[in-house]
Enzyme design. Structure first.
Site, PDB file in Angstrom:
ATOM      1  N   HIS A 182      -8.052   1.644   1.441  1.00 40.58           N
ATOM      2  CA  HIS A 182      -8.337   1.923   2.849  1.00 40.58           C
ATOM      3  C   HIS A 182      -9.708   1.376   3.242  1.00 40.58           C
ATOM      4  CE1 HIS A 182      -9.180   5.119   6.115  1.00 40.58           C
ATOM      5  NE2 HIS A 182      -8.215   4.350   6.579  1.00 40.58           N
ATOM      6  N   ARG A 183      -9.719   0.358   4.086  1.00 34.04           N
ATOM      7  CA  ARG A 183     -10.966  -0.309   4.516  1.00 34.04           C
ATOM      8  C   ARG A 183     -11.713  -0.886   3.311  1.00 34.04           C
ATOM      9  NH1 ARG A 183     -13.160   4.609   8.485  1.00 34.04           N
ATOM     10  NH2 ARG A 183     -11.085   5.338   9.043  1.00 34.04           N
TER      11      ARG A 183
ATOM     12  N   LYS B  35      -6.193  -1.811  16.085  1.00 34.30           N
ATOM     13  CA  LYS B  35      -6.871  -0.648  16.659  1.00 34.30           C
ATOM     14  C   LYS B  35      -6.900  -0.757  18.185  1.00 34.30           C
ATOM     15  CE  LYS B  35      -8.609   2.031  14.429  1.00 34.30           C
ATOM     16  NZ  LYS B  35      -8.132   3.213  13.668  1.00 34.30           N
TER      17      LYS B  35
ATOM     18  N   GLU C  11      -4.132  -2.924  10.493  1.00 33.30           N
ATOM     19  CA  GLU C  11      -3.998  -1.983  11.604  1.00 33.30           C
ATOM     20  C   GLU C  11      -4.608  -2.586  12.868  1.00 33.30           C
ATOM     21  OE1 GLU C  11      -5.217   2.422  13.304  1.00 33.30           O
ATOM     22  OE2 GLU C  11      -5.542   2.027  11.170  1.00 33.30           O
TER      23      GLU C  11
ATOM     24  N   GLU D 166      -6.110  -2.511   3.018  1.00 31.74           N
ATOM     25  CA  GLU D 166      -5.926  -2.080   4.407  1.00 31.74           C
ATOM     26  C   GLU D 166      -7.167  -2.431   5.216  1.00 31.74           C
ATOM     27  OE1 GLU D 166      -6.232   0.721   7.888  1.00 31.74           O
ATOM     28  OE2 GLU D 166      -7.609   0.484   6.196  1.00 31.74           O
TER      29      GLU D 166
ATOM     30  N   ASP E 152      -8.777  -3.049   9.569  1.00 31.73           N
ATOM     31  CA  ASP E 152      -8.642  -2.746  10.996  1.00 31.73           C
ATOM     32  C   ASP E 152      -9.141  -3.936  11.806  1.00 31.73           C
ATOM     33  OD1 ASP E 152      -8.201   0.278  10.579  1.00 31.73           O
ATOM     34  OD2 ASP E 152     -10.118  -0.059   9.590  1.00 31.73           O
TER      35      ASP E 152
ATOM     36  N   HIS F 244     -13.539  -0.773  11.921  1.00 31.87           N
ATOM     37  CA  HIS F 244     -12.668   0.353  12.248  1.00 31.87           C
ATOM     38  C   HIS F 244     -12.815   0.831  13.689  1.00 31.87           C
ATOM     39  CE1 HIS F 244     -11.451   4.599  12.572  1.00 31.87           C
ATOM     40  NE2 HIS F 244     -10.452   4.215  11.798  1.00 31.87           N
TER      41      HIS F 244
ATOM     42  N   ASP G  49      -9.422   5.917   0.159  1.00 32.38           N
ATOM     43  CA  ASP G  49     -10.780   5.358   0.128  1.00 32.38           C
ATOM     44  C   ASP G  49     -11.246   5.134  -1.312  1.00 32.38           C
ATOM     45  OD1 ASP G  49     -10.970   5.699   2.924  1.00 32.38           O
ATOM     46  OD2 ASP G  49     -11.758   7.733   2.704  1.00 32.38           O
TER      47      ASP G  49
END
Length: 244
Positions: free
Chosen positions: A11-12, A115, A113, A38, A40, A53, A236
């Site tokens: 995640h990120r 955003k 993703e 992943e 954003d 993000h 994370d």
């Protein structure tokens, strides 16, 4: 991949340890045995896709203001690492194209993703254009958003990439998603882990929807979720689960 064969999504990047959505966080994650990275994306004032993000730079940089009001060059003047620690000072914002090169180099899959697409007219078309130009394997890409209209729009354009819908606690604590409707245009339904039950996952699978849940950062939560037959976790702390 974990012993239980559920997918691990960074995640990120490796964001528990490094400043999220930066090169150092991505490279650290890509060196682990993850299944997806992943990220954003947002769109700048000069029509560039950048990886961050929030829709503002306030939380993760030394600047203030909305992404959409900055040019790429202006965004690059800011520091995106120091907020996480002095040793990370000097991390710059990345263009989406930079991340595509990175995942191609490491031969990893990418979970993108979009955003707040309602703020960025044309972001879907720009994203698809850059994916085509990079000649990334369609099987290595999943595009997701909380905004169903945005994902429907991509589906209607017609693409070989898999699509996903994110499911929030705020919107779905008291009501179930319409799995059948989501399955008509998407391949994934990705909920907050607090919404995940065996019934949720069983219903999703009935409609051929995969379930990757966010954001799982400890083994106790992971162990409970395994009993529901989820397909993946978004975390994370990918290092915990890649060797789990």
């Amino acid at each position: 991949m974990t012993n239980n064969q559920i997918k691990v999504v960074a995640h990120r990047g490796f964001s528990i340890k490094y400043p999220e959505n930066t090169l150092i966080a991505y490279e650290a994650a890509l060196q682990l045995n993850i299944d997806y990275l992943e990220i954003d994306i947002h769109k700048t004032a000069d029509n560039k896709l950048v990886v961050i993000h929030d829709d503002t730079v306030d939380r993760t940089s030394n600047g203030t203001g909305n992404i959409k009001d900055y040019t790429l060059q202006q965004l690059r003047q800011l520091d995106y690492g120091e907020w996480k620690g002095e040793s990370f000072k000097g991390q710059t914002i990345l263009e989406f194209r930079d991340v595509l090169k990175l995942v191609i180099q490491y031969n990893k899959r990418l979970l993108i993703e979009i955003k707040k697409p309602e703020q960025y007219p044309g972001i879907e078309q720009l994203l698809l254009k850059q994916l085509r130009e990079a000649r990334v394997k369609p099987s290595n890409i999943v595009i997701q958003s909380f905004n169903m209209k945005s994902i429907k729009k991509i589906n209607e354009i017609g693409v070989d990439y898999k699509l996903g819908v994110l499911i929030s606690v705020k919107k779905y604590w008291y009501r179930r998603p319409n799995f059948k409707m989501i399955a008509s245009f998407a391949h994934f339904i990705n909920p907050n882990y607090k919404l995940v039950t065996k019934k949720f996952v069983t219903t999703a699978h009935k409609y051929q929807l995969e379930v990757m849940t966010y954001t799982v950062n400890d083994k106790a939560t992971h162990a409970k979720l395994l009993k529901t037959n989820i397909d993946g976790i978004i975390t994370d702390a990918p290092d915990i689960f890649c060797n789990y």
